[in-house]
Design a protein around this motif. Structure first.
Motif, PDB file in Angstrom:
ATOM      1  N   PRO A   3     120.333  92.659  17.913  1.00  0.00           N
ATOM      2  CA  PRO A   3     119.646  91.595  18.650  1.00  0.00           C
ATOM      3  C   PRO A   3     118.829  90.634  17.785  1.00  0.00           C
ATOM      4  O   PRO A   3     118.401  89.593  18.285  1.00  0.00           O
ATOM      5  CB  PRO A   3     118.713  92.390  19.570  1.00  0.00           C
ATOM      6  N   HIS A   4     118.591  90.950  16.526  1.00  0.00           N
ATOM      7  CA  HIS A   4     117.669  90.155  15.711  1.00  0.00           C
ATOM      8  C   HIS A   4     118.422  89.109  14.882  1.00  0.00           C
ATOM      9  O   HIS A   4     119.612  89.260  14.595  1.00  0.00           O
ATOM     10  CB  HIS A   4     116.856  91.059  14.796  1.00  0.00           C
ATOM     11  N   ARG A   5     117.678  88.063  14.485  1.00  0.00           N
ATOM     12  CA  ARG A   5     118.284  86.985  13.690  1.00  0.00           C
ATOM     13  C   ARG A   5     117.338  86.611  12.554  1.00  0.00           C
ATOM     14  O   ARG A   5     116.157  86.358  12.761  1.00  0.00           O
ATOM     15  CB  ARG A   5     118.569  85.762  14.567  1.00  0.00           C
ATOM     16  N   LEU A   6     117.890  86.570  11.354  1.00  0.00           N
ATOM     17  CA  LEU A   6     117.143  86.353  10.120  1.00  0.00           C
ATOM     18  C   LEU A   6     117.139  84.878   9.720  1.00  0.00           C
ATOM     19  O   LEU A   6     118.195  84.226   9.738  1.00  0.00           O
ATOM     20  CB  LEU A   6     117.759  87.188   8.996  1.00  0.00           C
ATOM     21  N   ALA A   7     115.970  84.354   9.359  1.00  0.00           N
ATOM     22  CA  ALA A   7     115.868  83.038   8.726  1.00  0.00           C
ATOM     23  C   ALA A   7     115.725  83.268   7.228  1.00  0.00           C
ATOM     24  O   ALA A   7     114.700  83.776   6.766  1.00  0.00           O
ATOM     25  CB  ALA A   7     114.670  82.268   9.276  1.00  0.00           C
ATOM     26  N   LEU A   8     116.756  82.945   6.475  1.00  0.00           N
ATOM     27  CA  LEU A   8     116.739  83.112   5.021  1.00  0.00           C
ATOM     28  C   LEU A   8     116.123  81.850   4.410  1.00  0.00           C
ATOM     29  O   LEU A   8     116.747  80.789   4.401  1.00  0.00           O
ATOM     30  CB  LEU A   8     118.158  83.328   4.501  1.00  0.00           C
ATOM     31  N   LEU A   9     114.884  81.959   3.930  1.00  0.00           N
ATOM     32  CA  LEU A   9     114.128  80.807   3.428  1.00  0.00           C
ATOM     33  C   LEU A   9     114.251  80.747   1.908  1.00  0.00           C
ATOM     34  O   LEU A   9     113.824  81.659   1.199  1.00  0.00           O
ATOM     35  CB  LEU A   9     112.659  80.928   3.838  1.00  0.00           C
ATOM     36  N   VAL A  10     114.827  79.644   1.414  1.00  0.00           N
ATOM     37  CA  VAL A  10     115.141  79.511  -0.009  1.00  0.00           C
ATOM     38  C   VAL A  10     114.387  78.315  -0.585  1.00  0.00           C
ATOM     39  O   VAL A  10     114.821  77.167  -0.444  1.00  0.00           O
ATOM     40  CB  VAL A  10     116.659  79.327  -0.224  1.00  0.00           C
TER      41      VAL A  10
ATOM     42  N   ILE B 270     124.459  91.094   9.830  1.00  0.00           N
ATOM     43  CA  ILE B 270     123.108  90.551   9.960  1.00  0.00           C
ATOM     44  C   ILE B 270     123.220  89.116  10.485  1.00  0.00           C
ATOM     45  O   ILE B 270     123.743  88.230   9.792  1.00  0.00           O
ATOM     46  CB  ILE B 270     122.352  90.552   8.614  1.00  0.00           C
ATOM     47  N   ARG B 271     122.771  88.876  11.707  1.00  0.00           N
ATOM     48  CA  ARG B 271     122.716  87.493  12.205  1.00  0.00           C
ATOM     49  C   ARG B 271     121.729  86.726  11.323  1.00  0.00           C
ATOM     50  O   ARG B 271     120.615  87.192  11.072  1.00  0.00           O
ATOM     51  CB  ARG B 271     122.243  87.453  13.652  1.00  0.00           C
ATOM     52  N   HIS B 272     122.105  85.541  10.887  1.00  0.00           N
ATOM     53  CA  HIS B 272     121.255  84.850   9.925  1.00  0.00           C
ATOM     54  C   HIS B 272     121.526  83.353   9.932  1.00  0.00           C
ATOM     55  O   HIS B 272     122.569  82.902  10.421  1.00  0.00           O
ATOM     56  CB  HIS B 272     121.507  85.392   8.514  1.00  0.00           C
ATOM     57  N   HIS B 273     120.571  82.633   9.387  1.00  0.00           N
ATOM     58  CA  HIS B 273     120.766  81.216   9.077  1.00  0.00           C
ATOM     59  C   HIS B 273     120.019  80.923   7.779  1.00  0.00           C
ATOM     60  O   HIS B 273     118.886  81.365   7.598  1.00  0.00           O
ATOM     61  CB  HIS B 273     120.262  80.306  10.190  1.00  0.00           C
TER      62      HIS B 273
ATOM     63  N   ASN C  61     112.888  79.009  17.114  1.00  0.00           N
ATOM     64  CA  ASN C  61     112.590  80.193  17.908  1.00  0.00           C
ATOM     65  C   ASN C  61     113.756  81.162  18.016  1.00  0.00           C
ATOM     66  O   ASN C  61     113.599  82.258  18.572  1.00  0.00           O
ATOM     67  CB  ASN C  61     112.150  79.773  19.315  1.00  0.00           C
ATOM     68  N   ASP C  62     114.942  80.785  17.515  1.00  0.00           N
ATOM     69  CA  ASP C  62     116.076  81.701  17.619  1.00  0.00           C
ATOM     70  C   ASP C  62     116.119  82.701  16.470  1.00  0.00           C
ATOM     71  O   ASP C  62     117.021  83.536  16.402  1.00  0.00           O
ATOM     72  CB  ASP C  62     117.385  80.913  17.684  1.00  0.00           C
ATOM     73  N   THR C  63     115.160  82.626  15.537  1.00  0.00           N
ATOM     74  CA  THR C  63     115.036  83.618  14.477  1.00  0.00           C
ATOM     75  C   THR C  63     113.725  84.372  14.666  1.00  0.00           C
ATOM     76  O   THR C  63     112.700  83.773  15.010  1.00  0.00           O
ATOM     77  CB  THR C  63     115.066  82.963  13.079  1.00  0.00           C
ATOM     78  N   ASP C  64     113.755  85.689  14.443  1.00  0.00           N
ATOM     79  CA  ASP C  64     112.542  86.478  14.657  1.00  0.00           C
ATOM     80  C   ASP C  64     112.062  87.212  13.406  1.00  0.00           C
ATOM     81  O   ASP C  64     111.072  87.931  13.465  1.00  0.00           O
ATOM     82  CB  ASP C  64     112.734  87.468  15.809  1.00  0.00           C
ATOM     83  N   TYR C  65     112.751  87.031  12.280  1.00  0.00           N
ATOM     84  CA  TYR C  65     112.202  87.518  11.016  1.00  0.00           C
ATOM     85  C   TYR C  65     112.714  86.666   9.869  1.00  0.00           C
ATOM     86  O   TYR C  65     113.672  85.904  10.030  1.00  0.00           O
ATOM     87  CB  TYR C  65     112.479  89.007  10.806  1.00  0.00           C
TER      88      TYR C  65
END
Length: 328
Positions: A93-100, A125-128, A155-159
């Motif tokens: 259920p979770h989605r990752l924001a990969l901040l670079v 891993i759901r991610h963007h 808001n569609d990412t929670d970590y």
């Protein structure tokens, strides 16, 4: 004109045509030559494909070996299987924001984005991926860029993953899942190829958005390279959070590939005036609550099949507070 006179005229004009041109009509252009070169190139490639092998020497009649051993064919990179759709339950259920955080590291970025997209997709891993590109004239500020990425990730990412662009995970056992129990330091001191002190939390660090807000993000006072991670470690402790790290990883310092080449890409490690003392202090006031920036543009890109979003970010600096944001 007889044959003898024709040969004499050719000698007067430069000694005659090359043998290959003698095969062409009297009036020729570059196009037949170009076609002939393509034909020869194709024949060479075909001969190489037929002759290269790893199975021993070529055989002539009667089973006798002929010529030298066969050369191995150039290896072809295997194509990864297509990632399953993210709407499958196995993705979680979770989605990752990969901040670079990013500035002018294009060679590394072209490697990083498709690699991380494949790595995370294989792990379901759901991610963007958000490329936080600093485009102002101030010195690089990794911490402020991460603050901006957090605020702009939606808001569609929670970590989040605070992820260096020059660090690639090689061990598929590394965990990028939702760090519910607290900040999870993927690039731990026992595994990172360069930094091995106990309080190190740089390179790759995962946090829930709730935990990042509890820390008020990162300090915006660190212009130039380094020290912002050490200050953030104190923020984590001050928020009552415990840093967790990988266990059971046996690849040691070969767990990651470090893409950075310090010989030709120097880091901005200069310390200016009061910055030498300020870099060791804890910023108890600033962070997410006072990061100053403007998004110049937001662009969706596809890098070798991997989607990402590039945020062109203009940071702002109060030179009365942090005069070391410029070289002055």
């Amino acid at each position: 004109m007889g044959p003898a006179r024709r040969r004499a005229a050719l000698r007067l004009r430069g000694g005659g045509s090359p043998p290959l041109l003698g095969l062409l009509p009297g009036r020729f252009s570059v196009f037949p030559l170009f076609f002939l070169a393509l034909l020869l190139g194709f024949a060479s490639l075909l001969w190489l494909q037929l002759s290269c092998s790893g199975e021993g020497p070529l055989s002539g009649g009667g089973g006798q070996s002929r010529g030298g051993p066969r050369q191995p064919c150039p290896p072809q990179a295997p194509q990864p299987p297509p990632a399953p759709p993210e709407d499958e339950p196995s993705w979680g259920p979770h989605r990752l924001a990969l901040l670079v955080p990013f500035r002018e590291r294009f060679e590394e970025l072209l490697t990083f984005v498709p690699y991380m997209h494949r790595f995370l997709s294989k792990k379901r891993i759901r991610h963007h991926i958000f490329v936080l590109n600093q485009v102002d004239h101030f010195r690089f500020n990794r911490a402020s860029l991460i603050n901006v990425g957090f605020l702009e990730s939606g808001n569609d990412t929670d970590y989040i993953a605070m992820h260096d662009v020059d660090l690639l995970p090689l061990n598929e056992q590394l965990d990028y899942s939702f760090p519910e129990a607290g900040p999870f330091h993927v690039a731990s001191p026992e595994l990172h190829p360069l930094y091995h002190y106990k309080t190190y939390v740089g390179g790759i660090l995962l946090l829930t958005k709730q935990h990042y807000e509890m820390c008020n993000g990162m300090s915006n006072r660190f212009w130039g390279w380094g020290r912002e991670d050490d200050e953030f470690y104190r923020r984590i402790k001050g928020a009552g959070l415990q840093v967790r790290r990988p266990s059971g990883i046996t690849t040691g310092y070969e767990t990651f590939q470090h893409l950075h080449d310090p010989a030709w890409r120097k880091r901005d490690q200069k310390r200016i005036a009061a910055q030498k003392q300020e870099q060791f202090k804890v910023d108890r006031e600033g962070g997410l609550n006072n990061v100053r920036y403007r998004i110049e543009s937001r662009t969706a890109l596809n890098v070798a099949g991997a989607p990402c979003t590039v945020l062109n970010i203009l940071l702002d600096c109060d030179t009365s507070e942090t005069p070391w944001c410029t070289f002055g």
